[in-house]
Scaffold this active site. Sequence first.
Site, PDB file in Angstrom:
ATOM      1  N   ASP A 310       0.869  -1.168   0.000  1.00 31.53           N
ATOM      2  CA  ASP A 310       0.000   0.000   0.000  1.00 31.53           C
ATOM      3  C   ASP A 310       0.917   1.233   0.000  1.00 31.53           C
ATOM      4  O   ASP A 310       2.151   1.134   0.044  1.00 31.53           O
ATOM      5  CB  ASP A 310      -0.972  -0.039   1.182  1.00 31.53           C
TER       6      ASP A 310
HETATM    7  C1  BGC Z   1      -5.402   2.743   0.146  1.00 35.28           C
HETATM    8  C2  BGC Z   1      -5.633   1.611  -0.823  1.00 35.28           C
HETATM    9  C3  BGC Z   1      -5.640   2.140  -2.233  1.00 35.28           C
HETATM   10  C4  BGC Z   1      -4.325   2.865  -2.499  1.00 35.28           C
HETATM   11  C5  BGC Z   1      -4.198   3.388  -3.908  1.00 35.28           C
HETATM   12  C6  BGC Z   1      -4.195   3.589  -0.248  1.00 35.28           C
HETATM   13  O1  BGC Z   1      -4.093   4.730   0.541  1.00 35.28           O
HETATM   14  O2  BGC Z   1      -5.217   2.204   1.440  1.00 35.28           O
HETATM   15  O3  BGC Z   1      -6.845   0.951  -0.523  1.00 35.28           O
HETATM   16  O4  BGC Z   1      -5.813   1.078  -3.134  1.00 35.28           O
HETATM   17  O5  BGC Z   1      -4.233   3.955  -1.596  1.00 35.28           O
HETATM   18  O6  BGC Z   1      -5.047   4.444  -4.140  1.00 35.28           O
END
Ligand code: BGC
Length: 763
Positions: A310
């Site tokens: 993430d």
């Molecule tokens: C979130 C994810 C998301 C990623 C990309 C992160 O901050 O936790 O769920 O897929 O950002 O946008």
Amino acid sequence: MKKFSILAIAFIAMMQQFSFSQGASISTPQIEDQVNTILNSLSLEEKVGQTCQITLEALLLRDASGKVIEPLKMDPERVREAIVEYGVGSVLNVNWHTLDLETWEDVMTSVHKPFTSNESSVPVIYGIDAIHGANYVRGGTLFPQEIGLAATWNETLAMQFGEVTAYETRAAGIPWNFSPVLDLGRQPLWSRHFETLGEDPYLASKMGKAIICGYQGSNGISREHVASCMKHFVGYSNPVSGRDRTPAWIPEKYMEELYLPPFKAAVEEGALTVMINSGVVNGIPGHMNHHLLTTVLKEEWGFEGFAVSDWEDLIMLHTVHRTAKTIKDGIVQAINAGLDMSMVPLAPQYKEYCSLLKEAVQDGSVSTERLDDAVRRILRVKVILGLYEKNMNQKRAYPKFGSKQHQKLALDAAIESITLLKNDGVLPLKKSQKILVAGPTSNNLMYLNGAWTHTWQGDQSSFNTENRLNIRQAIEGVVGQENCLFSQGAELYNRDGYEASQFVNLQDFEEKANAADVILLCLGEFPSTEKPGDIRSLELNPEQQELAKIAEKTGKPVVLIMVEGRPRIIREIVDDASAVVQTYLPGDFGGDALGKLLFGEENFSGKLPYSYPRYNGQIEFYDHPRSVARHKSNDFNGYNPQWDFGFGMSYSNLQYSNLSLNTDVITENDSIVVSIDITNTGNMDVKEVVQLYVSDHFASVIPTGKSLKAFKKTEVRVKETKTVIFTVSTKDLQFVNAEGKWVVEPGSFSIAIGDQSAKFELK
Ligand code: BGC
């Protein structure tokens, strides 16, 4: 107990079962040959680049002060540097707000140019959070958020949602969707509760598999499908504090029984990618958990796709979690734990990542085998997605993009999700009644969609989908403006990162409440997710509760319409309300759906995918052990939610009868065929969610009071009796014992469906 022919019943059960593809390898020998050939042709730098993922913003043109220019334009030099020089393997996201199809085509053409012009030998994989429809593509079809989809309990609809979303995401040239969230919704304070499929592992597994089947296709991936991404492996949704990305404690038994099953089911369904939990479980950050990432996911379950981090989470192993003394240590910890692709989204951090990982491979802290394994997994997914076909950016026709057919499915999903929690007879409404539409969530479409809609937080109404109706407009559409009064009463906003509310012209509200026949009071939450969505209390905020009390004091029937991502506590305003309707976050068609349901043009069929709490200090789940309820002396003691998991009313009257098992004694490896009759004695056809629960009477460790083991949504017409058949196998009786092993223990069990129950013995 009625017994009946096992053969006949087994046949019906087979016909009624909904099945998706199961457990097959995602690859073939040909794909593996192709992948190995590509892998062998890559230099160390190119391999490292493949594991690197950056955000679109890092590729955009900026002004002299460094600010991204609007409307966005790709910067060919930044693209060249990232994708040719650093060999970056993946790009993600959207910048600022929704783009139209033409702009997406420009972005994609530019991102793929290094590959199509042979400057780079590997295509980029682009990923996006299209979590409730193609929410970053202008004109895309927006469905209910996942919690609402779960409330439909309709696997077919979940699969169709997946198909439409994949098709429309692919229409923008994007082949990878960071969805579905398979985290269990067992911490209602958590800001991303609405992104989950609810509290139950069986429901989440079934609906999650259906969504993935829709995304990836049941017969292989075509240009109309996308790779799914199971999120966020695993335990992210259960922070002890309730605040986003704070530590969770999940004992091994409950990790096995509750949190892992939806991910395991998704791997069996062939999910191609997984995103790792940004948080910490039992003191170990998700990104360095070798046991979960490698032993469980890859070795025990045989996951063949790749794991992406993430946002900035490798860096956070150093800066936040402090398990790594340097950023390089963080990279080494994560890659060695089993991470394959790193979301190091911005420049220059991605460059630093590339040089540190290269250094780590050269000094042996990450082995060449581990790097090769990571790159092989990424290449495998790229080949499966057809990204090597160089014509992928040619303008392709996706004639069904944003079509009436897709919109109809989004409307159906909203209709089937919205859940009737209380009705003293005020519903269905009559068109002749004078209706006051009021409350902070009544007058703006953004409340129906929530976060991840056109922007990350979804809180800027200037980007609302054009021509879609908010609740007020939808009700006016049904009864005519002249029969519809409006007064907002209160507004919601975000103050210093926290939700807040204030009254708006209370005098107007009171006057109109007194002048109306019925008050539709729309309450709920300001759109938010992740950190900005943290809340201090689960209680609905005071101004909204006060508004309800003012409305209820008028003596007019009050219908509370909840528009909320989490079940906010409303105990003090429920008793005096005539009806309560939970809409969750129903999407662009939520207003239309509500209009049809409130006036009886459609019947309610949604059921709660979670236990709706009554008190802040009493967060319990339907499958609690019996000890939770042993001191039931008042409404706070014992399991006593405002509404139970699986609850939802309709305009029909259903009677369950003739619960029958084909045997009352089974031995290990047997199964039981269960039959139940459901009769509609009301005067409206209804889709009923028939739910089967199993209870274990005694076990070597405390058994759950009951657990969902099967469900089926089925239409029961007026005066019709429907027979529904389920099969319960001994696998459904398994639990994790004191030694941490999945076991089945002989003994007595009960099966309950509706108000019917029956016992059986496992010898
Ligand atoms: C979130 C994810 C998301 C990623 C990309 C992160 O901050 O936790 O769920 O897929 O950002 O946008």
